[in-house]
Design an enzyme around this catalytic site. Sequence first.
Site, PDB file in Angstrom:
ATOM      1  N   SER A  39     103.667  45.578  67.009  1.00 38.58           N
ATOM      2  CA  SER A  39     103.781  47.018  67.126  1.00 38.58           C
ATOM      3  C   SER A  39     102.659  47.667  67.924  1.00 38.58           C
ATOM      4  CB  SER A  39     103.835  47.641  65.734  1.00 38.58           C
ATOM      5  OG  SER A  39     102.629  47.428  65.025  1.00 38.58           O
ATOM      6  N   SER A  82     101.405  42.018  64.687  1.00 38.36           N
ATOM      7  CA  SER A  82     101.434  43.140  65.622  1.00 38.36           C
ATOM      8  C   SER A  82     100.215  43.290  66.517  1.00 38.36           C
ATOM      9  CB  SER A  82     101.649  44.447  64.855  1.00 38.36           C
ATOM     10  OG  SER A  82     102.949  44.505  64.342  1.00 38.36           O
ATOM     11  N   LYS A 118      95.619  53.349  68.426  1.00 41.20           N
ATOM     12  CA  LYS A 118      97.050  53.196  68.172  1.00 41.20           C
ATOM     13  C   LYS A 118      97.550  54.314  67.257  1.00 41.20           C
ATOM     14  CE  LYS A 118     100.166  49.749  66.043  1.00 41.20           C
ATOM     15  NZ  LYS A 118     100.217  48.406  65.437  1.00 41.20           N
TER      16      LYS A 118
END
Length: 475
Positions: free
Chosen positions: A148, A172, A71
């Site tokens: 996220s 997230s 990520k």
Amino acid sequence: MEAHEYADLDATALAALVRDGQVSAEEVQKAATAALDAVNPQLNALVGERFVAPLEYAADGPFAGVPFAIKDLILHATGVAQTAGSRMLGAGVAMPADTHLMARFRRAGLATLGVTATPELGFNATTEPVATGPVRNPWDTTRSPGGSSGGSAALVAARALPVAHASDGGGSIRIPSAACGLVGLKPSQGRTSPGPDYADPLLGMGIEFVVTRTVRDCAGLLDAVHGAEPGDRYLLPDPGRPYLDEVGAGSRRLRVAVQTTPFSGSGAVDARCVEATEAAARALEGLGHAVDVAGPSLDADAFDAANLVAWTSFLADGVDGLAAALGVTPGPDVLEAATLACAEYGRGLRASDLYAADRVFNATRRAVAEFHEGYDVVLTPTMNVPNTPLGYLDQNDASRDARGWYDHIFSTAGFTALSNVTGNPAISLPLGRTEEGWPVGVQVMAPYGDESTLLALAADLERAMPWAGHRLPTS
């Protein structure tokens, strides 16, 4: 390896094939790159191009050769440019060394093939940064994949990757897992190392791990990467046996509390999320667990006010630190409107505000710990809604101030932030379905440090309410 063979296998199965010499790591990675090239033009889940070759990894790790992605936030790999989802970082900044967790991912044998998208600085429950554009949910490309960790979740759900890195400061990992039909474990605070850059990211609420499609992948990967590094603030006891053993053994009889009203935020809960949770509760009762409607007693207003302080102070520190390092002036040309509003609010806080927030967090942790003396786990919806339309959580909406933005996010996700504050492990499982065919996530939270109970129960639910057969229309 054929594309359909690759798509059908989780990380554990792929690793076993490579280890046994039935396929080569190169064959598996070739299938992964073909899958990424096929789905990413539609999903927009990668930041930049996929890597021509995977980053270096340990060929003797338990997941040697298994395709992976990281990520675009917090974690970093040596020499890999990252943007944190923000125009502020331009084309990206490459860091000179691996974070501790990245080093552990390499030692586990994961073969990193790219960087996945995140919203700007991670403060959103969708993944639609101005910098790189919206990521689309593979179940319905008009919908959000959550955030996220939405880029990672979209690629794992589309079966382009079996597993991908994710992080969780308010939900997230679990929110995109719910929206995309995945298994998303937020481990206990301190179970994975945040170092060396952080001691307690987001006042201790920020935790890193992965998103997967199966509980056994989740357990096996936690076995591979958990543990403290020198200088870490927390030193949790090791589990009594490997987490993967819990998956096969199943759960002891548990006391299960069921709560379908949010712990925080003011949003209503979609009936389909309630129905999925109640169906999971009935399944657990059928397995012999004691199930009650109950939940910890919390001051939701105080919780939200304290959580706002935590998030906005963290964003202010991040924005100002990056601005100073890069020689950039924070403004609407490089930051989205809600990010700016939150950073400005955070700059205005005093030290006493942080201490006041910490007092609320302390009271919250102790209330939840006391509740767990009577109940082993808490079962809830993961989100207030199955997912959100693209554009609904617009981080560049200048009409919202910091509190307005916070309320907007958590009106869709009022169940997840509690375990970030308490440090408890929590997992989202894809146990429900909507009439449109979208997945619906159900969350289970266990006491601090007790991933063993959580994973054993998750495996029981995976067997009782299997989701492997629920496939994308194009799968």
